[in-house]
Design an enzyme around this catalytic site. Sequence first.
Site, PDB file in Angstrom:
ATOM      1  N   GLU A 125       2.580  11.289   7.754  1.00  0.00           N
ATOM      2  CA  GLU A 125       2.472  12.197   6.605  1.00  0.00           C
ATOM      3  C   GLU A 125       1.060  12.301   6.042  1.00  0.00           C
ATOM      4  O   GLU A 125       0.815  13.114   5.165  1.00  0.00           O
ATOM      5  CB  GLU A 125       3.447  11.779   5.499  1.00  0.00           C
ATOM      6  CG  GLU A 125       3.095  10.520   4.713  1.00  0.00           C
ATOM      7  CD  GLU A 125       3.473   9.233   5.427  1.00  0.00           C
ATOM      8  OE1 GLU A 125       3.858   9.293   6.611  1.00  0.00           O
ATOM      9  OE2 GLU A 125       3.367   8.160   4.806  1.00  0.00           O
ATOM     10  N   ASN A 162      -1.689   8.441   9.502  1.00  0.00           N
ATOM     11  CA  ASN A 162      -1.154   7.100   9.230  1.00  0.00           C
ATOM     12  C   ASN A 162       0.139   6.904  10.044  1.00  0.00           C
ATOM     13  O   ASN A 162       0.616   7.845  10.679  1.00  0.00           O
ATOM     14  CB  ASN A 162      -0.933   6.962   7.719  1.00  0.00           C
ATOM     15  CG  ASN A 162       0.198   7.845   7.255  1.00  0.00           C
ATOM     16  OD1 ASN A 162       0.458   8.892   7.840  1.00  0.00           O
ATOM     17  ND2 ASN A 162       0.889   7.434   6.228  1.00  0.00           N
ATOM     18  N   CYS A 178       3.382   6.805   9.670  1.00  0.00           N
ATOM     19  CA  CYS A 178       4.588   7.671   9.650  1.00  0.00           C
ATOM     20  C   CYS A 178       4.258   9.145   9.710  1.00  0.00           C
ATOM     21  O   CYS A 178       5.144  10.001   9.631  1.00  0.00           O
ATOM     22  CB  CYS A 178       5.421   7.325   8.437  1.00  0.00           C
ATOM     23  SG  CYS A 178       5.857   5.589   8.416  1.00  0.00           S
TER      24      CYS A 178
HETATM   25  P1  ADP Z   1       6.648   2.325   0.846  1.00  0.00           P
HETATM   26  O1  ADP Z   1       7.988   2.851   0.491  1.00  0.00           O
HETATM   27  O2  ADP Z   1       6.709   0.860   1.226  1.00  0.00           O
HETATM   28  O3  ADP Z   1       5.585   2.571  -0.172  1.00  0.00           O
HETATM   29  P2  ADP Z   1       6.589   4.364   2.953  1.00  0.00           P
HETATM   30  O4  ADP Z   1       7.854   4.112   3.699  1.00  0.00           O
HETATM   31  O5  ADP Z   1       6.534   5.531   2.024  1.00  0.00           O
HETATM   32  O6  ADP Z   1       6.141   3.034   2.186  1.00  0.00           O
HETATM   33  O7  ADP Z   1       5.429   4.546   4.012  1.00  0.00           O
HETATM   34  C1  ADP Z   1       4.194   5.079   3.608  1.00  0.00           C
HETATM   35  C2  ADP Z   1       3.100   4.601   4.480  1.00  0.00           C
HETATM   36  O8  ADP Z   1       2.891   3.204   4.245  1.00  0.00           O
HETATM   37  C3  ADP Z   1       3.358   4.679   5.967  1.00  0.00           C
HETATM   38  O9  ADP Z   1       3.154   5.922   6.538  1.00  0.00           O
HETATM   39  C4  ADP Z   1       2.343   3.680   6.448  1.00  0.00           C
HETATM   40  O10 ADP Z   1       1.040   4.212   6.409  1.00  0.00           O
HETATM   41  C5  ADP Z   1       2.492   2.594   5.439  1.00  0.00           C
HETATM   42  N1  ADP Z   1       3.526   1.621   5.851  1.00  0.00           N
HETATM   43  C6  ADP Z   1       4.852   1.753   5.763  1.00  0.00           C
HETATM   44  N2  ADP Z   1       5.495   0.678   6.267  1.00  0.00           N
HETATM   45  C7  ADP Z   1       4.540  -0.156   6.664  1.00  0.00           C
HETATM   46  C8  ADP Z   1       4.536  -1.440   7.263  1.00  0.00           C
HETATM   47  N3  ADP Z   1       5.648  -2.071   7.560  1.00  0.00           N
HETATM   48  N4  ADP Z   1       3.346  -2.001   7.537  1.00  0.00           N
HETATM   49  C9  ADP Z   1       2.220  -1.386   7.243  1.00  0.00           C
HETATM   50  N5  ADP Z   1       2.150  -0.171   6.674  1.00  0.00           N
HETATM   51  C10 ADP Z   1       3.281   0.437   6.393  1.00  0.00           C
END
Ligand code: ADP
Length: 577
Positions: free
Chosen positions: A278, A274, A276
């Site tokens: 992880e 995905n 980021c």
């Molecule tokens: P959150 O805190 O919003 O739940 P995270 O920062 O933990 O999200 O990121 C987890 C995953 O969510 C990322 O690796 C990616 O797959 C998805 N993600 C994060 N930001 C975005 C974004 N701006 N648009 C689409 N998917 C995102």
Amino acid sequence: MNKNILFLSPNAKLTLEKRYLKRNVLGKIIESPEDMFRRVAKNIASVDLIYNKKADIVSMEEEFYHLMTSLQFLPNSPALMNAGRHLQQLLACFVLPVEDSIEGIFDTVKQAALIHKSGGGTGFSFSRIRPKNDIVSASCGMASGPVSFMKVFNEATEAINQGGFRRGANMAALNVNHPDIFDFIHAKNTEGVLTNFNISVGITNAFMEAVENDAPFPLINPRTKLVVKTIRAKVLFQEIVQSAWKNGEPGVLFIDAINAANPTPLLGSIEGTNPCGEQPLLPYEACVLGSVNVSQMTTYKNDHYEMNWHTLEKTIHLAVHFLDNVIDATKHPLPQIEVLTKGNRKIGLGIMGFADLLIKLNIPYNSEEAMRFTDKLLRFFSGKANEASERLASERGMFPNYEKSIYARQNGPKYRNATRTTIAPTGTISIIANCSSGIEPLFAIAYTRNVLVEGGLPEIHPFFENVAKKRGLYTDKLLAEVKREGSIQNIAYIPDDIKRIFTTARDISPEYHVKIQSICQKYIDNAVSKTINFPKESTAEDVEKVFLLAYRSGCKGITIYRDKSRMSQALSFECAC
Ligand code: ADP
């Protein structure tokens, strides 16, 4: 105290208002944060009826509601935004295949667009695409190569950003033996290019061995499978390192370590993650993430905080139940994704508030004590997540592809979910929970968070504020100084015992960053989101050493950032997507 009262920080409220709360056609917010958590709890609890017609979903809703409003656990953003609403797309992470044909590539562009529209992030491997200047038989022309197609995906994402819930995010991976690897490495060296992508090189053990032995390494055309060129592995490695040193990209995925942990190798190998990094996934697989706020897992006794293992265990069990329900509650954006995601039922439960927890326990992040504690915490965490998944399997059955999985051996564990744990960046949900993000150290002791909202509100770390007040150090001058510096390490009149505990990402050596990542990785099924911070003056050799350390210590990837190496360095901390 009423256990269901919700206390949100001003920044959490702003974040929810900006993107999460329901609005009417005129754009007016029509639900409160409490309504939002109620909507999510109700929607996710109702799934229990699929498995037990007599399930007490009213009590379950209450438990889920409390789980979230106590800020002890939050699911990934799409679940908060979409559960109980028309879209009902609740997953954060998707990986899509990219075939080596115009039709295939543009099918994937469309699929990615549908996913972005619903708040999910997408990862792709571009490794199957033939290299630049290779033959295109239909037109007798020349191929334009993976990097040019990445730009198409980037533009499509940009267009969707205009109307979506959040900025679309993509990860592009390219195998280290692809002939266009040098173009790929430098694809983001100019700022403002491919802004909707993170890029990572998929590095194999064979490549790392060639680097270590300074051996030649073949680049192979994925269409013909023929060697196009042989290069010195070390030169290519140094080019990756140099580019990462320059502005943080590319990151690296240790693709063999990732596949060694693939729970369903008979269903295919993992080529991408995905956005980021992880969550490694098979093509057409998706996963839901959720994080336990471990800074809430303490009790205050005799003037100090202690870990409350019992609350942590209960929270993990409930959170695994919650995430397993999400898989059924979600409306999957594509039929192929539904089949694989419901077949493997991967969930990624992780932690946030880790740095805050260490502060509460009076353990410096960069200490051997922190390493021992992290080992104990993560061992416990993954053990309980596994237990919870086994318990669910006994009630609901193992994941449907279980027989094709690595667990299907005599006396193997009977899991409900092919993977249980992931450490996510928690870029936004940690703001909602008002805790430090993921397993990262504090970003700064005081700063202004510009997340989602221009001109976000200034913050000082509440534990630091308490200590500073208690010790008679708190003045406007101190606050101004801390805000300017971010760190307290160079403020002479702050005592050493406070300095040791209140460290920021930039105060911690890259080696300690990697150590924490690799200890967590030891226990986590999927991967660990972590940025390894370097001081501005670090050299490319420093970065190289840390890449090698990450490889040798079993990490599944590495992302670095050297201070001030990007012009647009945000003081805000949001997912780099
Ligand atoms: P959150 O805190 O919003 O739940 P995270 O920062 O933990 O999200 O990121 C987890 C995953 O969510 C990322 O690796 C990616 O797959 C998805 N993600 C994060 N930001 C975005 C974004 N701006 N648009 C689409 N998917 C995102």
